[in-house]
Enzyme design. Structure first.
Site, PDB file in Angstrom:
ATOM      1  N   HIS A 308       1.040  -1.164   0.140  1.00  0.00           N
ATOM      2  CA  HIS A 308       0.159  -0.005   0.043  1.00  0.00           C
ATOM      3  C   HIS A 308       0.887   1.309  -0.010  1.00  0.00           C
ATOM      4  CE1 HIS A 308      -3.320   2.819   1.026  1.00  0.00           C
ATOM      5  NE2 HIS A 308      -4.063   1.973   0.576  1.00  0.00           N
ATOM      6  N   ASP A 366      -7.960  -5.628  -0.084  1.00  0.00           N
ATOM      7  CA  ASP A 366      -8.481  -6.300  -1.051  1.00  0.00           C
ATOM      8  C   ASP A 366      -8.087  -7.607  -1.082  1.00  0.00           C
ATOM      9  OD1 ASP A 366     -10.215  -4.248  -2.005  1.00  0.00           O
ATOM     10  OD2 ASP A 366      -8.334  -3.311  -3.061  1.00  0.00           O
TER      11      ASP A 366
HETATM   12  N1  CMC Z   1       4.114  -7.558  -5.206  1.00  0.00           N
HETATM   13  C1  CMC Z   1       5.705  -7.536  -5.386  1.00  0.00           C
HETATM   14  N2  CMC Z   1       6.256  -6.334  -5.144  1.00  0.00           N
HETATM   15  C2  CMC Z   1       5.890  -5.399  -4.696  1.00  0.00           C
HETATM   16  C3  CMC Z   1       4.272  -5.231  -4.512  1.00  0.00           C
HETATM   17  C4  CMC Z   1       3.615  -6.358  -4.954  1.00  0.00           C
HETATM   18  N3  CMC Z   1       2.386  -6.244  -4.242  1.00  0.00           N
HETATM   19  N4  CMC Z   1       3.845  -3.996  -4.283  1.00  0.00           N
HETATM   20  C5  CMC Z   1       5.037  -3.208  -4.032  1.00  0.00           C
HETATM   21  N5  CMC Z   1       6.143  -4.144  -4.630  1.00  0.00           N
HETATM   22  C6  CMC Z   1       7.683  -3.642  -4.596  1.00  0.00           C
HETATM   23  C7  CMC Z   1       7.893  -2.869  -5.575  1.00  0.00           C
HETATM   24  O1  CMC Z   1       8.241  -3.721  -6.776  1.00  0.00           O
HETATM   25  C8  CMC Z   1       9.150  -2.177  -5.307  1.00  0.00           C
HETATM   26  O2  CMC Z   1      10.220  -2.982  -5.269  1.00  0.00           O
HETATM   27  P1  CMC Z   1      11.477  -2.200  -5.165  1.00  0.00           P
HETATM   28  O3  CMC Z   1      12.024  -1.154  -4.165  1.00  0.00           O
HETATM   29  O4  CMC Z   1      12.555  -3.326  -5.231  1.00  0.00           O
HETATM   30  O5  CMC Z   1      11.767  -1.345  -6.665  1.00  0.00           O
HETATM   31  C9  CMC Z   1       8.623  -1.638  -3.769  1.00  0.00           C
HETATM   32  O6  CMC Z   1       7.905  -2.923  -3.494  1.00  0.00           O
HETATM   33  C10 CMC Z   1       7.975  -0.359  -3.538  1.00  0.00           C
HETATM   34  O7  CMC Z   1       6.765  -0.526  -4.415  1.00  0.00           O
HETATM   35  P2  CMC Z   1       6.099   0.835  -5.050  1.00  0.00           P
HETATM   36  O8  CMC Z   1       5.347   0.359  -6.479  1.00  0.00           O
HETATM   37  O9  CMC Z   1       7.235   2.009  -5.114  1.00  0.00           O
HETATM   38  O10 CMC Z   1       4.929   1.202  -3.991  1.00  0.00           O
HETATM   39  P3  CMC Z   1       3.757   2.144  -4.147  1.00  0.00           P
HETATM   40  O11 CMC Z   1       3.498   2.837  -2.985  1.00  0.00           O
HETATM   41  O12 CMC Z   1       3.874   2.928  -5.354  1.00  0.00           O
HETATM   42  O13 CMC Z   1       2.464   1.090  -4.676  1.00  0.00           O
HETATM   43  C11 CMC Z   1       0.785  -0.153  -4.646  1.00  0.00           C
HETATM   44  C12 CMC Z   1       1.595   0.633  -3.608  1.00  0.00           C
HETATM   45  C13 CMC Z   1      -0.591  -0.547  -3.778  1.00  0.00           C
HETATM   46  C14 CMC Z   1       0.399   0.302  -5.943  1.00  0.00           C
HETATM   47  C15 CMC Z   1       1.574  -1.564  -4.619  1.00  0.00           C
HETATM   48  O14 CMC Z   1       1.816  -2.211  -3.660  1.00  0.00           O
HETATM   49  C16 CMC Z   1       0.963  -2.536  -5.676  1.00  0.00           C
HETATM   50  O15 CMC Z   1       0.804  -2.623  -6.778  1.00  0.00           O
HETATM   51  N6  CMC Z   1       0.199  -3.702  -4.886  1.00  0.00           N
HETATM   52  C17 CMC Z   1      -0.577  -4.755  -5.568  1.00  0.00           C
HETATM   53  C18 CMC Z   1      -1.906  -4.334  -6.119  1.00  0.00           C
HETATM   54  C19 CMC Z   1      -2.950  -3.939  -4.706  1.00  0.00           C
HETATM   55  O16 CMC Z   1      -3.132  -4.684  -3.952  1.00  0.00           O
HETATM   56  N7  CMC Z   1      -3.588  -2.905  -4.780  1.00  0.00           N
HETATM   57  C20 CMC Z   1      -4.628  -2.398  -3.939  1.00  0.00           C
HETATM   58  C21 CMC Z   1      -4.278  -1.337  -2.777  1.00  0.00           C
HETATM   59  S1  CMC Z   1      -5.227  -1.346  -1.448  1.00  0.00           S
HETATM   60  C22 CMC Z   1      -6.799  -0.584  -1.931  1.00  0.00           C
HETATM   61  C23 CMC Z   1      -6.807   0.779  -2.652  1.00  0.00           C
HETATM   62  O17 CMC Z   1      -6.453   1.548  -1.792  1.00  0.00           O
HETATM   63  O18 CMC Z   1      -7.164   0.882  -3.751  1.00  0.00           O
END
Ligand code: CMC
Length: 433
Positions: A308, A366
């Site tokens: 998240h 989720d």
């Molecule tokens: N699986 C594998 N790796 C992950 C994941 C994941 N679900 N989420 C983040 N990472 C890794 C990412 O690759 C990065 O790694 P590195 O530092 O080595 O490059 C690190 O963790 C930080 O990720 P980020 O993309 O910079 O984090 P963010 O804050 O931009 O993204 C997120 C947040 C929710 C979009 C992401 O965690 C994700 O894509 N999760 C899966 C989708 C999901 O479950 N979304 C629902 C969110 S809750 C409901 C809502 O609020 O809508």
């Protein structure tokens, strides 16, 4: 130098600016850097708004480190346990918990607006029968503004309030109709003698030949899912609604924009994506293979329902929903839910894996909501629609808050331009390949 300022110095010119520090009720203080362009001729650079507070708000507070979520100051676990979805709607819209008279009046106002114009019902037949219901939701909600001319003046507080009530009241009807259309079943009209959640289930699952048999546990579980998703401060879809609203667009169009943003798998679409992922994994024995895939950047596959932007400890909504998930599946016979077994094993393995631990990736709301929705018989492609129904009140409350400000300025981020430098147009015959 005031203690309540941050000094920003441009070392190339030696010019400095004192930016005031603003403090809220909770949460980290913010640096007010509005004077930067005028004083230093600079903007801030913050892709994806990772460190930008885009507005002041009194509605919802999230502390990602502590795993805290408050609606108007009330902790989410207390609301999930003791409140109802409609009471939470009242709280988000008007700022306080209602008295019983206020609640009765609010209930009556919502009931007054549950029906859809018959012309709008005909909109559905224009969609393909294989359409995703979120696409239908975007279209039908956007089209609402062509039906309600009596409340089109967004500068008029009464009109704003009427549009807000209409959105909250009609969203379950719009959502249920999209499902009925896809099923090829007749639309079921709202029943105003039922509560908000019961009525929603009735419109989704009743057919003219048979009424819907209410299951109290299912209704309570869905009510909680709706409460947990009702608002979440300045997330992507809410920011979309605010940005659209800042241009003075009508709230129905703004909310249609919010729905479109919610659909993405990184946001509300994750609940659907979780179930698709669990189906793909197929069996607990395949989990280690998939965990490796989720950790491999080249696979472009993430562990859906994990991680998240704000919660870096745990998602308090996930904690509540996980408990309900267990209770519900026990009651509804968990054997019918083989995906749940995979989900629990996946959760266990991911939570003990260094990759997820180091990056503070925990299950989000989720990860579990999809399992609850499938246990309630809600089809997969309707999951994000359920989220949209729940979040409508949050979008509307945030829009109302913005519109009640004395001055509403159009949202307009700036950029760091890295394209071609100024150059002259070359006639085609003089261009090289
Ligand atoms: N699986 C594998 N790796 C992950 C994941 C994941 N679900 N989420 C983040 N990472 C890794 C990412 O690759 C990065 O790694 P590195 O530092 O080595 O490059 C690190 O963790 C930080 O990720 P980020 O993309 O910079 O984090 P963010 O804050 O931009 O993204 C997120 C947040 C929710 C979009 C992401 O965690 C994700 O894509 N999760 C899966 C989708 C999901 O479950 N979304 C629902 C969110 S809750 C409901 C809502 O609020 O809508």
């Amino acid at each position: 130098m005031s203690k309540d300022t941050v000094t920003i110095t441009d070392n190339s010119t030696g010019k400095s600016i004192e930016c005031p520090i603003k403090r809220g009720t909770h949460g980290p203080p913010v640096i007010d850097c509005q004077a930067l362009p005028k004083e230093l001729g600079m903007f801030t650079f913050d892709p994806a708004f990772m460190t930008t507070a885009s507005c002041e708000s009194t509605i919802t507070f999230v502390d990602g480190e502590q795993g805290i979520l408050l609606y108007r100051g009330y902790p989410i676990d207390q609301l999930a346990e003791k409140s109802s979805y409609l009471e939470v709607c009242y709280l988000l819209l008007y700022g306080e918990l209602p008295t019983s008279e206020q609640m009765d009046n609010f209930n009556a106002s919502i009931r007054q607006h549950t029906l859809l114009n018959e012309g709008l019902q005909r909109f559905y037949s224009g969609f393909r029968d294989s359409a995703h219901p979120m696409a239908m939701l975007v279209g039908v909600v956007g089209a609402l503004s062509s039906y309600y001319y009596d409340a089109m003046d967004i500068k008029n507080p009464e009109h704003r309030s009427k549009s807000a009530l209409r959105l909250v009241a009609k969203m379950p009807t719009i959502a249920a109709n999209s499902y009925k259309y896809l099923m090829g079943h007749p639309y079921v009209y709202p029943r105003n003698d039922l509560g908000y959640v019961e009525n929603f289930m009735h419109m989704m699952f009743a057919v003219p030949t048979e009424p819907y048999q209410f299951n109290e546990t299912a209704i309570k579980a869905l009510e909680t899912v709706l409460i947990l998703h009702a608002d979440h401060e300045q997330n992507a879809s809410t920011s979309t609604v605010r940005l659209a609203g800042s241009s003075q667009a009508h709230p129905f169009s703004c909310v249609a924009g919010g729905i479109a943003t919610l659909w993405g798998p990184a946001h509300g679409g994750a609940n659907e994506a979780v179930i698709r992922m669990l189906k793909e994994i197929e069996h607990p024995k395949n989990i280690p293979h998939y965990i490796n895939k989720f950790k491999d950047k080249d696979s472009y596959q993430r562990l859906m329902g994990f991680g998240h932007r704000v919660y870096k400890n745990y998602d308090p909504r996930a904690k509540i929903i996980r408990k309900i998930c267990h209770q519900l599946l026990e009651e509804l016979d968990a054997e019918k839910q083989p995906l749940f077994e995979i989900a629990m094993e996946l959760e266990r393995i991911a939570l003990s894996d260094d990759y997820f631990i180091e990056r503070k990736l925990y299950p989000n709301v989720d990860f579990y909501s999809g399992t609850i929705l499938s246990a309630l018989g809600i089809p997969l492609n309707m999951f994000t629609v359920m989220f949209a129904v729940a979040r409508t009140v949050g979008w509307v409350a945030q829009w109302m808050e913005m519109m009640n400000e004395p001055v509403v300025r159009i949202g307009r981020p700036r950029q760091l331009y890295t394209g071609a430098a100024l150059r002259d147009y070359t006639p085609m015959e003089e261009r090289s390949a």
